[in-house]
Design an enzyme around this catalytic site. Structure first.
Site, PDB file in Angstrom:
ATOM      1  N   GLY A  72       0.680  -1.347  -0.276  1.00 57.32           N
ATOM      2  CA  GLY A  72      -0.125   0.286  -0.122  1.00 57.32           C
ATOM      3  C   GLY A  72       1.210   1.325   0.078  1.00 57.32           C
ATOM      4  O   GLY A  72       0.858   2.169  -1.132  1.00 57.32           O
ATOM      5  N   GLN A 169      -7.717  -0.814   3.604  1.00 60.66           N
ATOM      6  CA  GLN A 169      -8.576  -1.530   4.018  1.00 60.66           C
ATOM      7  C   GLN A 169     -10.253  -1.774   4.280  1.00 60.66           C
ATOM      8  O   GLN A 169     -10.681  -2.628   4.601  1.00 60.66           O
ATOM      9  CB  GLN A 169      -8.753  -0.543   5.311  1.00 60.66           C
ATOM     10  CG  GLN A 169      -7.781  -0.079   6.988  1.00 60.66           C
ATOM     11  CD  GLN A 169      -7.021  -1.621   6.697  1.00 60.66           C
ATOM     12  OE1 GLN A 169      -8.281  -2.160   7.609  1.00 60.66           O
ATOM     13  NE2 GLN A 169      -6.063  -1.041   8.176  1.00 60.66           N
ATOM     14  N   SER A 185      -3.573  -3.442  -0.808  1.00 59.58           N
ATOM     15  CA  SER A 185      -2.322  -4.181   0.022  1.00 59.58           C
ATOM     16  C   SER A 185      -3.131  -5.588   0.096  1.00 59.58           C
ATOM     17  O   SER A 185      -4.248  -5.811   0.842  1.00 59.58           O
ATOM     18  CB  SER A 185      -1.707  -3.467   1.163  1.00 59.58           C
ATOM     19  OG  SER A 185      -0.686  -3.895   1.941  1.00 59.58           O
ATOM     20  N   ALA A 186      -1.506  -6.635  -0.442  1.00 59.04           N
ATOM     21  CA  ALA A 186      -2.361  -8.163   0.448  1.00 59.04           C
ATOM     22  C   ALA A 186      -2.776  -8.364   1.550  1.00 59.04           C
ATOM     23  O   ALA A 186      -3.138  -8.639   1.815  1.00 59.04           O
ATOM     24  CB  ALA A 186      -1.789  -8.669  -1.062  1.00 59.04           C
ATOM     25  N   HIS A 187      -1.977  -8.143   2.124  1.00 67.21           N
ATOM     26  CA  HIS A 187      -1.683  -8.978   3.566  1.00 67.21           C
ATOM     27  C   HIS A 187      -2.866  -8.376   4.613  1.00 67.21           C
ATOM     28  O   HIS A 187      -3.332  -8.447   5.200  1.00 67.21           O
ATOM     29  CB  HIS A 187      -0.463  -7.955   4.470  1.00 67.21           C
ATOM     30  CG  HIS A 187      -0.283  -6.522   5.034  1.00 67.21           C
ATOM     31  ND1 HIS A 187      -0.460  -6.723   5.964  1.00 67.21           N
ATOM     32  CD2 HIS A 187       0.171  -5.662   4.729  1.00 67.21           C
ATOM     33  CE1 HIS A 187      -0.071  -5.591   6.546  1.00 67.21           C
ATOM     34  NE2 HIS A 187       0.008  -4.841   5.531  1.00 67.21           N
ATOM     35  N   CYS A 308       2.717   3.221  15.885  1.00 64.31           N
ATOM     36  CA  CYS A 308       3.471   3.014  14.960  1.00 64.31           C
ATOM     37  C   CYS A 308       5.011   2.027  14.339  1.00 64.31           C
ATOM     38  O   CYS A 308       4.597   0.788  15.676  1.00 64.31           O
ATOM     39  CB  CYS A 308       4.686   4.330  15.071  1.00 64.31           C
ATOM     40  SG  CYS A 308       5.541   4.864  16.317  1.00 64.31           S
TER      41      CYS A 308
HETATM   42  N1  PLP Z   1      -3.161   3.022   3.871  1.00 67.36           N
HETATM   43  C1  PLP Z   1      -3.500   2.035   4.467  1.00 67.36           C
HETATM   44  C2  PLP Z   1      -4.837   3.057   5.658  1.00 67.36           C
HETATM   45  C3  PLP Z   1      -2.943   1.197   5.776  1.00 67.36           C
HETATM   46  O1  PLP Z   1      -4.264   0.935   7.297  1.00 67.36           O
HETATM   47  C4  PLP Z   1      -2.202   0.183   5.247  1.00 67.36           C
HETATM   48  C5  PLP Z   1      -1.043  -0.126   6.494  1.00 67.36           C
HETATM   49  O2  PLP Z   1      -0.993  -0.657   7.856  1.00 67.36           O
HETATM   50  C6  PLP Z   1      -1.269   1.502   4.507  1.00 67.36           C
HETATM   51  C7  PLP Z   1      -1.807   2.299   3.558  1.00 67.36           C
HETATM   52  C8  PLP Z   1      -0.522   0.789   4.489  1.00 67.36           C
HETATM   53  O3  PLP Z   1       0.071  -0.678   3.248  1.00 67.36           O
HETATM   54  P1  PLP Z   1       1.483  -1.944   3.564  1.00 67.36           P
HETATM   55  O4  PLP Z   1       1.470  -2.006   4.686  1.00 67.36           O
HETATM   56  O5  PLP Z   1       0.785  -2.615   2.374  1.00 67.36           O
HETATM   57  O6  PLP Z   1       2.687  -0.039   3.340  1.00 67.36           O
END
Ligand code: PLP
Length: 372
Positions: A72, A169, A185-187, A308
């Site tokens: 993401g 999300q 984001s896959a995870h 964080c």
């Molecule tokens: N955007 C949102 C709303 C998120 O909750 C997160 C991850 O916690 C991200 C972006 C970042 O994604 P990634 O962990 O795949 O970089």
């Protein structure tokens, strides 16, 4: 995730789905670079493109609009810096990755429920919004509050501006949103960490941020992550096939919130449309840091929305933007549910929450907050 613990931190990351593990190991056995011209490479390319096609079918976009990234954060950065934007308007509740990528952005305020203030956005947008990019998330990672994306897109387009939607999300939980750029984001939906995508509905306007060997039609350099992309695609297929899970989670969250409100909890963003899997709960008089430790000792994994990467708990920018005072914000934790969350998990969590809240009231006589 340990078997005998209760995991209620799905917005941080979801456990990898068995379907994704199978797809990952199958693709990893293929062991060739999708850009190689030999037969093994061509087979890998075939598997890679068929994963792209499956994802496109689930997103409801063209396969050519998908650019794979490392997750993401990178997808956000690609849109923010590759779209040709010269002015950025970002909501006050965006993920930290957005503000960090464009520190000079103008901030669109939110109301007390955490919804973007459309009146403010309209005032902020220049007559000609060309070269302006508006970044608004589909649903917030801390409160679950859902933004009026269609309305924002239509206002932006009327001014000639583009919209970037962070759907990290919501993929697999809500219908895929509109927007010129959408991050994935896959995870968060059962795929592995370290793989994601930008869906660029106006890919012709995009240029690479991470330049390299011309992969992803020159828009993202780096050897294609075939196992990761195959696993991401299989994870989303599994989520889309499991039609009832989001409503099951909504029902469990409803039971939890009703019970905990009766025991004194406050819920942030409660009056807004929210992701059915997320609840930001305040336990008056008990600092979130103390709650997290006590829940952890009781075998329950939850988080403060503002955790964080260092694992420290900071001040929640999201709650601050909603006008929540520092004392109240420091007493809020995030509970997030997923497809394996059971009624027993929620029952045990509620029992632990009520016990902790009762103890705090007995200790203070219902007065001072630990966090004050
Ligand atoms: N955007 C949102 C709303 C998120 O909750 C997160 C991850 O916690 C991200 C972006 C970042 O994604 P990634 O962990 O795949 O970089």
């Amino acid at each position: 995730m340990s078997e005998n613990r209760i995991y209620l931190d799905w917005n941080a990351t979801a456990p990898i789905a068995p379907e994704a593990v199978n797809a990952f190991s199958h693709a990893a056995r293929s062991w060739a670079n999708p850009s190689s011209v030999h037969a093994d490479g061509r087979a890998a390319r075939g598997a890679f493109e068929s994963a792209r096609e499956r994802l496109a079918a689930n997103f409801g976009c063209d396969a050519a609009q998908i650019i794979f990234t490392s997750g993401g954060t990178e997808a956000l950065g690609l849109a923010l810096h590759g779209s040709g934007a010269r002015r950025w308007l970002i909501s006050a509740v965006e993920h930290g990755a957005v503000g960090a990528a464009v520190p000079d952005a103008d901030i669109i305020p939110v109301d007390s429920e955490g919804r973007v203030r459309i009146d403010a956005l309209e005032r902020m947008l220049p007559e000609s919004g060309r070269h302006a990019l508006i970044a608004v998330m589909h649903a917030n990672n801390e409160t679950g509050v859902i933004q009026p994306i269609d309305e924002i897109v239509s206002i932006a387009h009327a001014h000639g501006a583009r919209v970037l939607v962070d759907a990290v999300q919501t993929v697999g939980k809500l219908p895929f949103p509109s927007g010129d750029y959408v991050c994935v984001s896959a995870h968060k939906f059962g795929g592995p960490p370290g793989v994601g995508a930008l869906v660029a509905r106006c890919a012709s306007e995009l240029s690479a941020v991470l330049k390299g060997g011309g992969q992803e039609r020159g828009l993202r350099g780096g050897t294609e992550n075939l196992p990761g992309v195959a696993a991401m695609s299989a994870a989303l297929d599994a989520r889309m096939a499991d039609t009832g899970w989001v409503e099951r989670a909504r029902a469990l969250r409803g039971i939890m919130e009703q019970q905990l409100k009766a025991a004194g909890a406050e819920i942030y963003g409660e009056n807004a449309d929210r992701l059915p899997t997320t609840s930001m709960l305040r336990m008056p008089g008990v600092a979130a840091t103390s709650q997290l430790i006590q829940f952890d000792l009781a075998g329950i994994s939850v988080s403060s929305g503002s955790a964080c990467s260092s694992g420290k708990v900071g001040r929640s920018q999201v709650l601050a933007a909603m006008g929540v005072d520092d004392v109240a914000a420091a007493e809020a934790i995030r509970v997030s549910l997923g497809w394996t969350t059971s009624a027993t998990d929620i029952e045990l969590f509620c029992t632990a929450w009520e016990k902790m809240a009762r103890k705090a009231v007995e200790k203070t006589g219902g007065g001072q907050s630990e966090a004050a």
